[in-house]
Design an enzyme around this catalytic site. Structure first.
Site: not given
Length: 386
Positions: A22, A281
């Site tokens: 993240d 991601e």
């Protein structure tokens, strides 16, 4: 804003403890908000030691420091000293804001724009939920859900201004590419070599894939980041450890272990390689902007819930791709995720490399129409209140 002379202040909260990946997304977003929109951004991080892997100049012992124009703050409980509330408050990936900060948000004369920045997904429901508001059950506050995504009804993907132009110039500059490999202390690619990066969560099929590469008629040079997921590769070569600089060879496969790269150099690595196997991601999005064939490994979830996300992306990504390369890409991605059948799926996948290379650029042109995440987010926040 109440004071037009003051730069808007944004607070971005990120929990590295919950998910290390993240912070990569949050750091890119914070930098772009400062560099391109002139915003005053505080990035609150609960694990500065992990963050330092991405930003070597960061001092994990300091509670506050400025890096690339971003004010990096240690996120502890309680927040000390208690900060003033920002104009826009972002809780990234459903992390929980400190109770004292939420109370201060409610006490503010004009409530801040409160954003829950969600995880990236290609699922259809994302567009239906993007931008929706959720009132706080007790306080005069409301939170908006902001979804990165691949459709015009989402927030788009992170992409800095001029990124694609810089990437294309880099890939067209043979001298610059040679200098890049030299700086990383890596040899220049040999004629006909397939140079690839492998950034994964590990896989039971990894030995089968390494065997495919070692038996390949085409030389394969694999760049592997240091860390615990490099150790299974070391064991396949009969080695105990995987320290940066380690170099192993078997058959037509060479593997080099690399130190963890800061984001700008990691981008260049993706640009310079012929194929990128990525995870999570941040590296997934950056591999798409690299304009090269890629393979995505998702973080595994209970009851294989992540496979719905994988299927949704494959449906979008292969739209418009000829049936042969689409089938080959689909089969290899699924084999890599399901940890079965990789050896059988690899030959067809690599045989369609040229078609997949063209498709990677076509995909970029489609995604450019969605706009970039930071621009869409700033526009959304200005429309909400600012």
């Amino acid at each position: 804003m109440t004071d037009p002379q003051r730069r808007p202040r944004w607070d971005l909260f990120c929990s590295v403890v919950d998910n290390y990946g993240d912070i990569g997304v949050c750091w890119r977003l914070a930098r772009q908000l400062v560099a391109e929109f002139g915003l005053e951004v505080r990035l609150w991080v609960d694990d500065l030691h992990s963050f330092q892997r991405l930003l070597r100049s960061l001092d994990p012992t300091r509670d506050e420091q400025i890096r690339r124009g971003v004010c990096v703050r240690r996120w502890g409980e309680p927040l000390e000293p208690e900060p003033s509330v920002a104009d826009v408050v972002i809780e990234a990936f459903a992390c929980t804001l400190p109770a004292s900060y939420i109370a201060a948000m409610a006490a503010r004369k004009s409530a801040p724009v409160w954003i829950n920045l969600e995880y990236l997904s290609a699922e259809a429901w994302v567009g239906e939920c993007h931008g929706l508001a959720s009132p706080h059950p007790q306080l005069p506050l409301r939170k908006h859900f902001f979804f990165p995504g691949f459709g015009a009804d989402t927030g788009g993907l992170l992409r800095e201004r001029g990124l694609l132009e810089r990437r294309r110039a880099f890939q067209a500059d043979s001298a610059g590419l040679a200098a890049f490999w030299h700086r990383l202390e890596l040899p220049q690619p040999a004629p006909g070599e397939l140079r690839l990066s492998l950034f994964s969560y590990g896989s039971a099929e990894l030995p089968a894939l390494l065997h495919c590469w070692s038996a390949s008629p085409r030389p394969v040079f694999c760049l592997l980041p240091e860390g615990r997921y490099a150790e299974p590769v070391a064991h396949w070569f009969g080695q105990e450890g995987a320290e940066p600089g380690a170099h192993w060879q078997r058959g037509n496969l060479q593997v080099r272990v690399m130190p963890f790269l800061e984001q700008d150099n990691y981008d260049r690595l993706l640009w310079a390689c012929d194929l990128n196997l990525v995870r999570g991601e941040d590296s997934f999005v950056r591999a798409q902007w690299a304009g090269r064939p890629l393979v995505w490994q998702l973080y595994r979830q209970q009851e294989n819930a992540h496979r719905i996300k994988l299927q949704a992306f494959l449906d979008r990504y292969t739209a418009g791709l000829a049936s042969g390369p689409a089938r080959a890409l689909y089969d290899f991605w699924q084999a890599w995720d399901r940890e079965t059948g990789v050896a059988a799926a690899w030959p067809a996948f690599i045989a369609h490399y040229d078609a997949l290379m063209r498709h990677a650029e076509d995909w970029i042109e489609r995604q450019k129409k969605v706009g970039d995440l930071a621009t869409n987010l700033v526009r959304f926040c200005r429309g909400s209140r600012l």
